[in-house]
Design a protein around this motif. Structure first.
Motif, short mmCIF file in Angstrom:
data_model
loop_
_atom_site.label_atom_id
_atom_site.label_comp_id
_atom_site.label_asym_id
_atom_site.label_seq_id
_atom_site.Cartn_x
_atom_site.Cartn_y
_atom_site.Cartn_z
N LYS A 106 -7.69 9.57 11.48
CA LYS A 106 -7.32 8.40 10.91
C LYS A 106 -7.28 7.57 9.11
N ASN A 107 -8.06 7.58 8.32
CA ASN A 107 -7.96 7.37 7.09
C ASN A 107 -6.99 8.43 6.37
N LYS A 108 -7.11 9.79 6.24
CA LYS A 108 -6.39 10.82 6.45
C LYS A 108 -4.83 10.72 5.81
N LEU A 109 -4.81 10.14 7.63
CA LEU A 109 -3.13 9.83 8.15
C LEU A 109 -2.93 8.97 7.13
N MET A 110 -3.87 7.44 6.64
CA MET A 110 -3.63 5.94 5.98
C MET A 110 -3.57 6.98 4.67
N ASP A 111 -4.17 7.41 4.12
CA ASP A 111 -3.52 8.08 2.81
C ASP A 111 -2.62 8.71 2.39
N GLN A 112 -1.85 9.93 3.43
CA GLN A 112 -1.41 10.27 3.49
C GLN A 112 0.54 9.53 3.45
N GLU A 113 0.02 8.33 4.38
CA GLU A 113 1.17 7.82 3.96
C GLU A 113 1.76 6.78 3.40
N GLY A 114 -0.29 6.16 2.64
CA GLY A 114 0.29 5.26 1.52
C GLY A 114 1.23 6.35 0.78
N ALA A 127 1.28 -0.83 -5.58
CA ALA A 127 0.40 -0.65 -5.64
C ALA A 127 -0.32 -0.92 -4.22
N VAL A 128 -1.17 0.26 -3.76
CA VAL A 128 -1.92 -0.47 -1.95
C VAL A 128 -2.59 -1.09 -2.22
N LEU A 129 -3.41 -2.30 -1.87
CA LEU A 129 -4.30 -3.25 -1.58
C LEU A 129 -5.35 -3.53 -0.61
N LYS A 130 -6.56 -3.71 -0.75
CA LYS A 130 -7.05 -3.89 0.71
C LYS A 130 -8.22 -2.37 0.70
N GLY A 131 -7.43 -2.19 2.10
CA GLY A 131 -8.05 -1.72 2.58
C GLY A 131 -8.15 0.04 2.52
N GLN A 132 -7.08 0.68 1.86
CA GLN A 132 -7.27 2.21 1.50
C GLN A 132 -7.87 2.93 0.47
N ALA A 133 -7.50 1.54 -0.36
CA ALA A 133 -7.82 1.57 -2.09
C ALA A 133 -9.22 0.15 -2.12
#
Length: 370
Positions: free
Chosen positions: A85-93, A108-114
């Motif tokens: 899921k983290n990989k997908l989230m980074d790709q979407e970001g 800028a990406v906030l909180k979670g993935q940052a």
């Protein structure tokens, strides 16, 4: 007399400390928890949304101290799913960053993935949704989302909140909140908070994951404000506090000094002291990284809530009777007065203002709601 922790609570704390340790000084469990204790630890980690990080600690333990094979396999599959899921989230970001960059809009990406990229195992943090700030304010950001076909009249129902716009869930089950303000407000000093955040977020830098990440100084202030506002609603679990630990461990003395100066102006030090105490008790936050003196009394309030109700208070049971629920909610609101009277009173006044303003509509619809 302080709060009494269960043995399994302490074991989960110890496991998380071990997982997040990069010094090599911690050795993990001295003796293996029983099978029954391991099952409770797993359930606690699940309630707190920290299974991935906890499993990072398990992988560092000697084999004779790990859970039984069946639970170990189950936990391993959880951790693998979290990493995926983290990989997908980074790709979407990264994809959204490319889109907004192409439109000429700072973002800028906030909180979670940052935050996730600060962990020793960058794929271990259990992801929620993607929060991404885009410059321009509500009207401009809304128009941009329509122009980019990220939002349509068919998908914008209930999409707007006070500081962000919800995008429809994508094919991978990822939800995105596009922020036209970096964070929600705080009572009476919201203008000063937003001024600082809007100036600081423009210093965000591109990271290897393909998106822009704000400075640690920005994150320390913004996420403390975020924590503070959630104290009074559903509460918070250990995942959000663990994020703050990671920020502090990646901060410089200058970052911390600058953040504290802003927090003092914004009257956030009660919340700050409580969070410092919790981080010290649960994760062993180092004395030199503390933003202020730990506040045990207020910190215990936060820890009790986290352990009782889990991540974002989702394990809090609600009475079926609407009047009983309303009465308990009002008592809960009043219980925050010793913690932070300004916020507690402001939240309650805001509730009554909204409730009274809706009375004519409820009478017209012949519906009673509190």
């Amino acid at each position: 007399m302080g709060m009494v922790l269960k043995k399994t609570d302490k074991l989960l704390f110890e496991l998380l400390r071990f997982a997040l340790d990069t010094t090599g000084e911690l050795q993990g469990f001295k003796e293996a928890p029983s099978d029954a204790q391991w099952k409770v630890i797993y359930e606690l980690a699940k309630r707190q949304c920290v299974r991935g990080v906890a499993f990072s600690g398990i992988k560092k333990l000697p084999e004779n101290v790990r859970p039984a094979r069946a639970l170990l396999l189950r936990w391993s599959l959880d951790a693998e799913a979290i990493a995926g899921k983290n990989k997908l989230m980074d790709q979407e970001g990264a994809r959204l960053t490319q889109i907004f960059d192409g439109a000429g809009s700072k973002n800028a990406v906030l909180k979670g993935q940052a935050n996730a990229r600060l962990y020793p195992d960058v794929l271990s943090r259990q992801a929620g949704d993607i929060d991404i700030w885009v410059e321009g304010g509500r009207k401009a950001v809304s128009e941009l989302l329509y122009k980019l076909n990220l939002l349509t009249p068919e998908t914008d129902d209930h999409a707007y909140s006070r500081h962000h716009i919800h995008l429809p869930e994508n094919k991978d089950g990822i939800t995105v909140e596009v922020h036209f303000k970096p964070a929600s407000g705080i009572p009476f000093r919201n203008g000063s908070l937003q001024k600082f955040l809007n100036e600081e977020i423009r210093k965000a830098e591109k990271v290897p994951e393909g998106f822009y990440s704000p400075s640690i100084k920005f994150a320390l202030v913004m996420q403390m404000a975020h924590l503070q506002q959630h104290f009074y609603s559903g509460g918070l679990g250990l995942r959000q506090y663990m994020d703050y630990l990671m920020l502090l461990r990646h901060s410089t003395e200058g970052d911390r000094s600058a953040a504290v100066a802003v927090m003092k102006r914004l009257s956030m030090m009660h919340a700050c002291g409580a969070v410092m105490w919790l981080l010290q008790q649960v994760f062993g936050l180092e004395q030199g990284l503390m933003l202020c003196a730990p506040d045990r009394r207020r910190g215990e309030t936060l820890l009790k809530l986290a352990l009782a109700f889990g991540n974002f208070g989702q394990y809090k049971s609600k009475p079926k009777n609407v009047f009983v629920r309303w009465f308990k909610d009002r008592l809960q609101a009043l219980s925050w007065l010793p913690f932070d009277p300004v916020n507690a009173i402001f939240k309650e006044l805001k509730y009554w203002r909204a409730t009274i303003s809706l009375i004519p509509k409820r009478i017209k619809r012949r519906r009673i709601a509190l």
